[in-house]
Design a protein around this motif. Structure first.
Motif, short mmCIF file in Angstrom:
data_model
loop_
_atom_site.label_atom_id
_atom_site.label_comp_id
_atom_site.label_asym_id
_atom_site.label_seq_id
_atom_site.Cartn_x
_atom_site.Cartn_y
_atom_site.Cartn_z
N ALA A 91 0.80 -1.61 -0.09
CA ALA A 91 -0.03 0.03 0.00
C ALA A 91 0.68 1.41 0.01
CB ALA A 91 -0.80 0.07 1.07
N ALA A 92 2.00 1.11 0.80
CA ALA A 92 2.79 2.34 0.92
C ALA A 92 3.56 2.69 -0.71
CB ALA A 92 4.05 2.14 1.69
N LEU A 93 4.01 1.60 -1.07
CA LEU A 93 4.52 1.80 -2.54
C LEU A 93 3.51 2.46 -3.52
CD1 LEU A 93 6.68 -1.49 -3.13
CD2 LEU A 93 7.50 0.87 -2.65
N GLU A 106 0.94 4.32 -2.77
CA GLU A 106 0.75 5.71 -2.53
C GLU A 106 1.86 6.48 -3.00
OE1 GLU A 106 -1.44 6.52 1.78
OE2 GLU A 106 0.38 5.83 1.89
N ALA A 107 2.98 6.11 -3.00
CA ALA A 107 4.38 6.66 -3.54
C ALA A 107 4.33 6.29 -5.07
CB ALA A 107 5.70 6.09 -3.26
N GLU A 108 3.30 6.06 -5.79
CA GLU A 108 3.03 5.93 -7.22
C GLU A 108 4.02 5.23 -7.84
OE1 GLU A 108 3.28 10.14 -8.33
OE2 GLU A 108 1.27 10.70 -7.06
N LEU A 109 4.45 4.12 -7.13
CA LEU A 109 5.33 2.92 -7.67
C LEU A 109 4.45 1.68 -8.06
CD1 LEU A 109 8.31 3.13 -5.33
CD2 LEU A 109 8.32 3.82 -7.69
N LYS A 110 3.86 1.77 -9.26
CA LYS A 110 2.96 0.66 -9.54
C LYS A 110 3.45 0.00 -10.90
CE LYS A 110 -0.53 4.13 -7.90
NZ LYS A 110 -1.79 4.82 -8.54
N PRO A 111 3.00 -1.40 -10.80
CA PRO A 111 2.38 -1.95 -9.68
C PRO A 111 3.32 -2.40 -8.63
CG PRO A 111 3.03 -3.61 -11.56
CD PRO A 111 3.42 -2.18 -12.19
N ALA A 112 2.85 -2.17 -7.47
CA ALA A 112 3.76 -2.39 -6.28
C ALA A 112 4.48 -3.73 -6.07
CB ALA A 112 2.83 -2.11 -4.96
N GLU A 113 3.85 -4.90 -6.56
CA GLU A 113 4.34 -6.07 -6.38
C GLU A 113 5.49 -6.44 -7.47
OE1 GLU A 113 1.00 -5.58 -7.03
OE2 GLU A 113 0.06 -6.58 -5.53
N HIS A 114 5.43 -5.47 -8.72
CA HIS A 114 6.61 -5.52 -9.58
C HIS A 114 7.82 -4.79 -8.82
CE1 HIS A 114 9.01 -5.08 -13.08
NE2 HIS A 114 9.30 -4.01 -13.02
N PHE A 115 7.64 -3.65 -8.06
CA PHE A 115 8.68 -2.95 -7.61
C PHE A 115 9.34 -3.45 -6.13
CE2 PHE A 115 7.15 0.27 -10.24
CZ PHE A 115 8.25 1.11 -10.55
N ALA A 116 8.46 -4.37 -5.62
CA ALA A 116 8.67 -4.84 -4.19
C ALA A 116 10.01 -5.99 -4.35
CB ALA A 116 7.55 -5.73 -3.58
N GLU A 117 10.12 -6.48 -5.47
CA GLU A 117 10.88 -7.43 -5.68
C GLU A 117 12.17 -6.98 -6.39
OE1 GLU A 117 10.30 -10.22 -4.23
OE2 GLU A 117 8.51 -9.50 -3.88
N ARG A 118 12.38 -5.82 -6.60
CA ARG A 118 13.80 -5.33 -7.23
C ARG A 118 14.64 -4.86 -6.31
NH1 ARG A 118 11.23 -1.60 -12.06
NH2 ARG A 118 13.60 -1.71 -12.87
N PHE A 119 15.80 -4.29 -6.37
CA PHE A 119 16.81 -3.71 -5.96
C PHE A 119 17.04 -2.04 -6.08
CE2 PHE A 119 17.35 -8.18 -5.24
CZ PHE A 119 18.07 -8.44 -4.14
N ARG A 132 13.97 5.77 -6.85
CA ARG A 132 14.55 5.44 -5.18
C ARG A 132 14.03 6.54 -4.42
NH1 ARG A 132 19.29 3.90 -8.62
NH2 ARG A 132 20.08 5.93 -8.76
N GLN A 133 13.76 7.79 -4.87
CA GLN A 133 13.45 8.76 -3.77
C GLN A 133 12.04 8.31 -3.39
OE1 GLN A 133 14.47 10.19 -1.52
NE2 GLN A 133 15.35 12.27 -2.12
N ARG A 134 11.18 7.85 -4.34
CA ARG A 134 9.79 7.45 -3.84
C ARG A 134 10.08 6.34 -3.06
NH1 ARG A 134 5.77 9.71 -7.44
NH2 ARG A 134 6.70 10.82 -9.07
N VAL A 135 10.88 5.51 -3.11
CA VAL A 135 10.97 4.36 -2.15
C VAL A 135 11.26 4.99 -0.71
CG1 VAL A 135 12.45 2.42 -1.49
CG2 VAL A 135 11.65 2.62 -3.89
N ALA A 136 12.20 6.22 -0.60
CA ALA A 136 12.60 6.42 0.67
C ALA A 136 11.30 7.21 1.18
CB ALA A 136 13.55 7.68 0.16
N ILE A 137 10.52 7.79 0.44
CA ILE A 137 9.20 8.55 0.88
C ILE A 137 8.20 7.33 1.34
CG2 ILE A 137 7.28 10.01 0.22
CD1 ILE A 137 9.20 11.27 -1.82
N ALA A 138 8.15 6.33 0.70
CA ALA A 138 7.07 5.36 1.19
C ALA A 138 7.69 4.58 2.55
CB ALA A 138 7.23 4.08 0.16
N LEU A 174 5.05 4.52 8.86
CA LEU A 174 4.65 4.73 10.23
C LEU A 174 3.82 5.44 10.55
CD1 LEU A 174 8.30 3.95 11.75
CD2 LEU A 174 6.22 2.27 11.47
N ARG A 175 3.12 6.41 9.44
CA ARG A 175 2.31 7.62 9.62
C ARG A 175 2.83 8.28 10.71
NH1 ARG A 175 1.29 5.67 5.44
NH2 ARG A 175 -1.19 4.98 4.84
N PRO A 176 4.01 9.01 10.74
CA PRO A 176 4.41 9.91 11.72
C PRO A 176 3.77 11.43 11.44
CG PRO A 176 5.60 10.06 9.54
CD PRO A 176 4.78 8.94 9.29
#
Length: 345
Positions: A141-143, A145-158, A167-173, A178-180
């Motif tokens: 869900a965080a990915l 929200e960070a507009e990295l779609k499809p999230a399942e595709h990005f989740a398995e990458r490095f 990469r900056q979108r990953v850092a934002i996600a 934690l909803r700070p």
């Protein structure tokens, strides 16, 4: 209606001991470095506060203190009404959930051995939130929200398989999962191509608005302030010299330093030449008394060198620490910042 304050800093100063460098080798030593001096500010819930200044102004030190990476030499900090310093381990972990940071370099802030999914999920693991299935759901869900779609595709990458903007979108996600209460963005787009900056800035605004977070947006790029921030503070060598509503400060600066920063903002005009920043001989040293900007100020006179002017707000909340506040504006002169603010929309 009074806005709830999520961050309150009072009288914050930070002094770093100096090793002296070459001087220490010949017995001269080095004097301590005052990175922040008697800084006070408040951040409202859902507010975006811009922190502006040239290199060495104390912006990153301020961000590190809010995050808890540095402890102030003097002063107090409250986050959501609770002390943000001198915490025990359990309290410190809870504090970390309330304050998160997005660093300048997306490549350096991500572990190259972790997949993107593990990177974003790691804060949940550290704080013991949810089982494996719940953590994966929140990570995806965080990915998204960070507009990295499809999230399942990005989740398995490095990280090395992604672009700088991705990469900056990953850092934002990772920062928002934690909803700070408070998000600190330290030069979050300065290392990105111009073509992707606007997308990252829109994403930050959307997340802050959608989750009711407050954002401390640290930058040296004044062209971003008017469209990105609600309020702004201008810092010079550890001191706040001007603050107020962002667009008002950018369009009608009242401190000579703010004026010089705005004068240096480039405009899309091939015939425009920036005026030189005034730098008098010896002005690299921070004076021990008086206004810290006085050595390079074209309006400085005797009182400026004798005492530091107080940060005085007007009825509209535009505060300036200058004896010449009424005459230091840019009225009647071209304002290149207006053109740059239009380009950022």
């Amino acid at each position: 209606m009074t806005t709830r304050q999520v961050l309150e800093l009072s009288g914050i100063s930070k002094v770093f001991a100096s090793s002296g460098g070459l001087r220490s080798l010949i017995g001269g030593g080095g004097r301590p470095v005052s990175a922040l001096k008697d800084l006070s500010l408040a951040l409202g819930a859902g507010e975006i506060l811009g922190v502006v200044g040239e290199s060495g102004s104390g912006k990153s030190t301020l961000g590190n203190i809010i995050l808890g990476l540095e402890q102030p030499t003097t002063g107090t900090m409250l986050v959501d009404g609770k002390a943000g310093q001198g915490l025990r381990r359990g309290d410190r972990l809870a504090f970390r959930r309330r304050v998160q940071m997005i660093f300048q370099d997306p490549s350096g802030s991500l572990n190259p051995r972790f997949t993107i999914g593990r990177t974003v999920e790691e804060p949940l693991v550290i704080h013991g939130l949810g089982d494996a299935a719940e953590r994966r759901r929140r990570m995806l869900a965080a990915l998204e929200e960070a507009e990295l779609k499809p999230a399942e595709h990005f989740a398995e990458r490095f990280p090395h398989e992604l672009s700088g903007g991705q990469r900056q979108r990953v850092a934002i996600a990772r920062a928002v999962i934690l909803r700070p209460s408070i998000l600190i963005a330290d030069e979050p787009v300065s290392m990105l191509d111009v073509s992707v900056r606007a997308g990252i800035l829109r994403l930050l605004r959307k997340l802050v608005s959608g989750h009711g977070m407050s954002l401390v947006f640290i930058t040296h790029d004044l062209s971003l302030i008017g469209t990105m921030c609600d309020r702004v503070i201008i810092m010079y060598r550890g001191c706040v010299v001007e603050s107020g509503e962002a667009k008002a400060v950018m369009r009608a600066p009242r401190h000579p330093y703010t004026r010089q920063l705005i004068d240096a903002v480039p405009v899309p005009d091939p015939d425009w030449e920036p005026p030189p920043l005034l730098l008098k001989p010896g002005s690299e040293e921070t004076p021990e008394t008086g206004c810290r900007f006085a050595p390079r100020c074209d309006l400085a006179f005797a009182p400026c060198r004798a005492s530091m002017p107080a940060l005085r707000p007007d009825p509209a909340g535009h505060a300036v620490a200058c004896f010449h506040a009424e005459t230091a504006g840019t009225a009647g002169r071209p304002r290149p910042i207006d053109d740059m603010m239009d380009l950022q929309r």
